[in-house]
Scaffold this active site. Structure first.
Site, PDB file in Angstrom:
ATOM      1  N   ASP A   2      37.755 -11.701   3.180  1.00 22.34           N
ATOM      2  CA  ASP A   2      38.650 -11.082   2.210  1.00 22.34           C
ATOM      3  C   ASP A   2      38.959  -9.640   2.621  1.00 22.34           C
ATOM      4  OD1 ASP A   2      40.210 -10.985  -0.083  1.00 22.34           O
ATOM      5  OD2 ASP A   2      38.676 -11.919  -1.331  1.00 22.34           O
TER       6      ASP A   2
ATOM      7  N   ASP B 167      47.296 -14.987  -5.565  1.00 27.64           N
ATOM      8  CA  ASP B 167      46.427 -16.097  -5.967  1.00 27.64           C
ATOM      9  C   ASP B 167      47.236 -17.227  -6.594  1.00 27.64           C
ATOM     10  OD1 ASP B 167      44.543 -14.251  -5.333  1.00 27.64           O
ATOM     11  OD2 ASP B 167      43.755 -14.003  -7.351  1.00 27.64           O
TER      12      ASP B 167
END
Length: 362
Positions: free
Chosen positions: A106, A167
């Site tokens: 990430d 997302d």
């Protein structure tokens, strides 16, 4: 917890998921203890993972599957656990020693764009140095995009797939926005995709869904689930499911394990598909496949009313080459159907439900 992952591994091994090609079980953020050990190494939360990640990896491997794990390029993960900044080599060695097969890396808390890029490059080199084959899943372009255009040639040099967009949520609006973003940016992203490096449409964060196929949850209608599966196949997107396989409907299981759709998604030519036309509520997408074949998707964006017909000329496909002089057409979704042989100057008329997609192979 460890138990959740072992139960999911059992289901994947016994209910046809592994045979369909789903082989990774991926742990997302929050698996760690809040601090590193006395030697500076990451460690699993001892209460939730009493056997450690090595023990879990051994179990997953015993079921013929592979284990994915999560870390972050910055000094803290998105949820505030220890990140890999300044520990790239150590963390790569740790993951390799545990038998990890995939790393989702990430981009939270990286400090600056230079440190972000340096971190993604460093972890790639560190993973290769371990000598273990570890798929490297990056979020590099997503964190770059607000400030600068990603250099996809460089990103592909270091990463196996990379996240491009926000997302994914368990909703039609989310799926729709991903498709629209992909179509708007297709000139820059389609050409870079291919064996060894793939565009990941969303690869969602830890806090909601760990990744992208939300089929089998609650937010999508049947037609919308068909659309997601069809369009992810067209986009050559990695197929990561985000659902509970212990409690999935037979219909969702049929769709996610559909071998014809998966064959399109995993086509060895490895070219990503793209939108070729938009006409009111309809979109026509195509993807070149091996053997001079094409996958074709007809998407109906209309959200009210009943099924509608969309008619298009086969001369549209493959710059006029897909059906020249003739082609056989098979429908893959929402149901299997043989459309027979057509010549390149004929038209095809398909009926598509609102928010649904008809997936064809020519």
């Amino acid at each position: 917890s460890e138990r959740l992952f072992t139960e999911m591994a059992d289901v994947m091994a016994t209910e046809g998921w592994r045979e369909a090609g789903y082989e990774f079980i991926c742990i997302d953020d929050c698996w760690m203890a809040p601090t590193r050990d006395e030697r500076g190494r990451l460690r699993a939360d001892p209460r939730r993972f009493p056997g450690g990640i090595r023990g879990l990896a051994d179990y997953v491997h015993s079921r013929g599957l592979k284990l994915g794990i999560y870390s972050d390029v910055g000094n803290k993960t998105c949820a505030g656990f220890p990140g890999s900044y300044d520990h790239y080599d150590l963390d790569a060695q740790t993951f390799a020693s545990w038998g990890v097969d995939l790393l989702k890396f990430d981009g939270c808390n990286s400090g600056s764009l230079d440190l972000l890029a340096e971190g993604y490059r460093s972890m790639s080199l560190a993973l290769n140095k371990t000598g273990r084959r570890i798929v490297y899943s990056c979020e590099w372009p997503f964190y770059l995009r607000p400030m600068q255009q990603p250099n996809y040639t460089e990103i592909k040099q270091y990463c196996n797939h990379w996240r491009n967009f926000f997302d994914v949520y368990d909703s039609w609006n989310s799926i729709k926005s991903i498709l629209e973003w992909t179509a708007l940016h297709q000139d820059s992203i389609v050409k870079i995709a291919g064996p060894g490096g793939w565009n990941d449409p969303d690869m969602a964060s830890t806090l909601l869904f760990p990744s992208q196929l939300v089929i089998g949850n609650f937010g999508l209608s049947w037609d919308q689930a068909v659309t997601q599966m069809a369009m992810w196949a067209i986009m050559a997107a990695p197929l990561f499911m985000s659902n509970d396989l212990r409690h999935i409907s037979p219909e969702a299981k049929w769709l996610l394990q559909n071998k014809e759709v998966i064959a399109i998604n995993q086509d060895p030519l490895g070219k990503q598909g793209y939108r070729i036309t938009k006409d009111k509520n309809f979109e026509l997408w195509e993807r070149p496949l091996s053997g001079e074949a094409y996958a074709v998707a007809v998407l109906n964006q209309q959200e009210i009313g009943g099924p509608q017909n969309f008619t298009f000329s086969l001369a549209f496909l493959g710059n006029g080459l897909a059906c020249n002089p003739a082609c056989s057409i098979q429908q893959v979704l929402p149901t299997s159907r043989d459309w027979g042989v057509h010549n390149w100057v004929s038209s095809l008329s398909v009926e598509v439900n609102p928010t649904g997609t008809v997936l064809l192979k020519a």
